[in-house]
Design a protein around this motif. Structure first.
Motif, PDB file in Angstrom:
ATOM      1  N   THR A   1      -7.586  -5.019  -4.242  1.00  0.00           N
ATOM      2  CA  THR A   1      -6.584  -4.007  -3.904  1.00  0.00           C
ATOM      3  C   THR A   1      -6.326  -3.142  -5.135  1.00  0.00           C
ATOM      4  O   THR A   1      -6.490  -3.592  -6.275  1.00  0.00           O
ATOM      5  CB  THR A   1      -5.252  -4.632  -3.455  1.00  0.00           C
ATOM      6  N   VAL A   2      -5.929  -1.906  -4.905  1.00  0.00           N
ATOM      7  CA  VAL A   2      -5.542  -1.016  -5.994  1.00  0.00           C
ATOM      8  C   VAL A   2      -4.396  -0.148  -5.498  1.00  0.00           C
ATOM      9  O   VAL A   2      -4.390   0.272  -4.332  1.00  0.00           O
ATOM     10  CB  VAL A   2      -6.727  -0.160  -6.480  1.00  0.00           C
ATOM     11  N   ASP A   3      -3.396   0.107  -6.353  1.00  0.00           N
ATOM     12  CA  ASP A   3      -2.289   0.968  -5.943  1.00  0.00           C
ATOM     13  C   ASP A   3      -1.709   1.722  -7.125  1.00  0.00           C
ATOM     14  O   ASP A   3      -1.836   1.319  -8.286  1.00  0.00           O
ATOM     15  CB  ASP A   3      -1.198   0.166  -5.212  1.00  0.00           C
ATOM     16  N   LEU A   4      -1.048   2.845  -6.813  1.00  0.00           N
ATOM     17  CA  LEU A   4      -0.324   3.669  -7.776  1.00  0.00           C
ATOM     18  C   LEU A   4       1.154   3.598  -7.449  1.00  0.00           C
ATOM     19  O   LEU A   4       1.543   3.676  -6.279  1.00  0.00           O
ATOM     20  CB  LEU A   4      -0.810   5.119  -7.717  1.00  0.00           C
TER      21      LEU A   4
ATOM     22  N   PHE B   1       3.470  -2.349   3.909  1.00  0.00           N
ATOM     23  CA  PHE B   1       3.029  -2.061   5.276  1.00  0.00           C
ATOM     24  C   PHE B   1       1.650  -1.434   5.206  1.00  0.00           C
ATOM     25  O   PHE B   1       1.448  -0.430   4.511  1.00  0.00           O
ATOM     26  CB  PHE B   1       4.001  -1.119   5.984  1.00  0.00           C
ATOM     27  N   SER B   2       0.692  -2.030   5.907  1.00  0.00           N
ATOM     28  CA  SER B   2      -0.689  -1.548   5.893  1.00  0.00           C
ATOM     29  C   SER B   2      -1.045  -0.900   7.226  1.00  0.00           C
ATOM     30  O   SER B   2      -0.689  -1.413   8.293  1.00  0.00           O
ATOM     31  CB  SER B   2      -1.659  -2.705   5.623  1.00  0.00           C
ATOM     32  N   PHE B   3      -1.739   0.218   7.123  1.00  0.00           N
ATOM     33  CA  PHE B   3      -2.320   0.870   8.296  1.00  0.00           C
ATOM     34  C   PHE B   3      -3.775   1.133   7.986  1.00  0.00           C
ATOM     35  O   PHE B   3      -4.083   1.877   7.050  1.00  0.00           O
ATOM     36  CB  PHE B   3      -1.599   2.176   8.627  1.00  0.00           C
ATOM     37  N   SER B   4      -4.664   0.480   8.740  1.00  0.00           N
ATOM     38  CA  SER B   4      -6.074   0.468   8.403  1.00  0.00           C
ATOM     39  C   SER B   4      -6.205  -0.115   6.991  1.00  0.00           C
ATOM     40  O   SER B   4      -5.615  -1.150   6.707  1.00  0.00           O
ATOM     41  CB  SER B   4      -6.667   1.880   8.503  1.00  0.00           C
TER      42      SER B   4
ATOM     43  N   ILE C   1       1.533   1.152   2.011  1.00  0.00           N
ATOM     44  CA  ILE C   1       2.646   1.557   1.170  1.00  0.00           C
ATOM     45  C   ILE C   1       3.422   0.302   0.804  1.00  0.00           C
ATOM     46  O   ILE C   1       3.470  -0.654   1.582  1.00  0.00           O
ATOM     47  CB  ILE C   1       3.569   2.576   1.874  1.00  0.00           C
ATOM     48  N   LYS C   2       4.003   0.276  -0.379  1.00  0.00           N
ATOM     49  CA  LYS C   2       4.673  -0.942  -0.839  1.00  0.00           C
ATOM     50  C   LYS C   2       5.939  -0.592  -1.596  1.00  0.00           C
ATOM     51  O   LYS C   2       6.091   0.511  -2.152  1.00  0.00           O
ATOM     52  CB  LYS C   2       3.739  -1.761  -1.730  1.00  0.00           C
TER      53      LYS C   2
ATOM     54  N   GLY D   1      -1.385   2.281  -1.798  1.00  0.00           N
ATOM     55  CA  GLY D   1      -2.562   1.573  -2.242  1.00  0.00           C
ATOM     56  C   GLY D   1      -3.663   1.521  -1.198  1.00  0.00           C
ATOM     57  O   GLY D   1      -3.547   2.100  -0.099  1.00  0.00           O
ATOM     58  N   TYR D   2      -4.727   0.794  -1.549  1.00  0.00           N
ATOM     59  CA  TYR D   2      -5.908   0.723  -0.685  1.00  0.00           C
ATOM     60  C   TYR D   2      -6.502  -0.669  -0.757  1.00  0.00           C
ATOM     61  O   TYR D   2      -6.631  -1.258  -1.838  1.00  0.00           O
ATOM     62  CB  TYR D   2      -6.930   1.758  -1.144  1.00  0.00           C
TER      63      TYR D   2
END
Length: 208
Positions: A27-30, A172-175, A179-180, A205-206
């Protein structure tokens, strides 16, 4: 027939995304970060800060739905500086600049004339979480765990020290996108009687 095949392909694609999120992956997020409470006494305003960070982690599942995610973060913080004080004892010479009354008949004085000071560093975390699948492409994560950071670029001695926090959050993940939001409870002090700042974080994130 084409509609049926198209529908089946969409369902299979959605199931593959959900299954991917329930399998081990990166996972990676900003994130945007903001303190919500400073320290104690005369230094509370000194700890007000905002920042940005980039986090990479690897999620692996231990039992159905439950996972552990070791994380590495690179961060930048901008601290309000104008209310950082130095203590001058009752028998010491007052420093130049505005002076405020302190305990034991001493004084607190402004450390210098800067308005803000910056910090950049690296953080390490370990999150224990649970993934709740809501549909083929949607899921919710709840997570918590320790977070430790240490600055490698720091322009102020008062806040130049490692920090230890405990993080609580949800996503919350969509596909494959998510968002966190999270809250960091500070567990360390800058100095005796001067508490570290709690912090809130929000990001996108992704899932790879």
């Amino acid at each position: 027939m084409k509609r049926i095949l198209t529908f089946m392909l969409v369902v299979l694609a959605g199931m593959s995304v959900a299954m991917a999120q329930r399998s081990n992956h990166f996972t990676v997020d900003l994130n945007f970060n903001k303190t919500i409470k400073g320290g104690d006494g005369y230094t509370d305003k000194a700890l007000n800060a905002w920042g940005i960070s980039a986090t990479g982690g690897y999620r692996f599942y231990v039992v159905k739905g439950f996972y552990i995610t070791p994380e590495v973060t690179l961060y930048y913080e901008n601290h309000k500086h104008e209310h950082i004080y130095s203590y001058i004892g009752a028998d010491g010479k007052p420093a130049d600049g505005p002076v405020y009354g302190g305990p034991d008949n001493g004084s607190y004085v402004l450390a210098d004339g800067r308005d803000r000071t910056s910090e950049a560093g690296i953080g390490l975390g370990g999150m224990l979480g649970y993934n709740l699948v809501c549909s083929d492409v949607r899921s919710i994560d709840i997570f918590t765990g320790p977070y430790f950071d240490c600055a490698f670029v720091q322009k102020d001695d008062l806040i130049n020290h490692p920090s230890f926090r405990w993080r609580f959050g949800a996503a919350f993940s969509f596909s494959r996108f998510y968002i966190k939001g999270s809250f960091d409870l500070a567990l360390t002090n800058l100095t005796d009687g001067i508490g570290e700042a709690n912090m809130v974080n929000a990001g996108i994130g992704y899932h790879f």
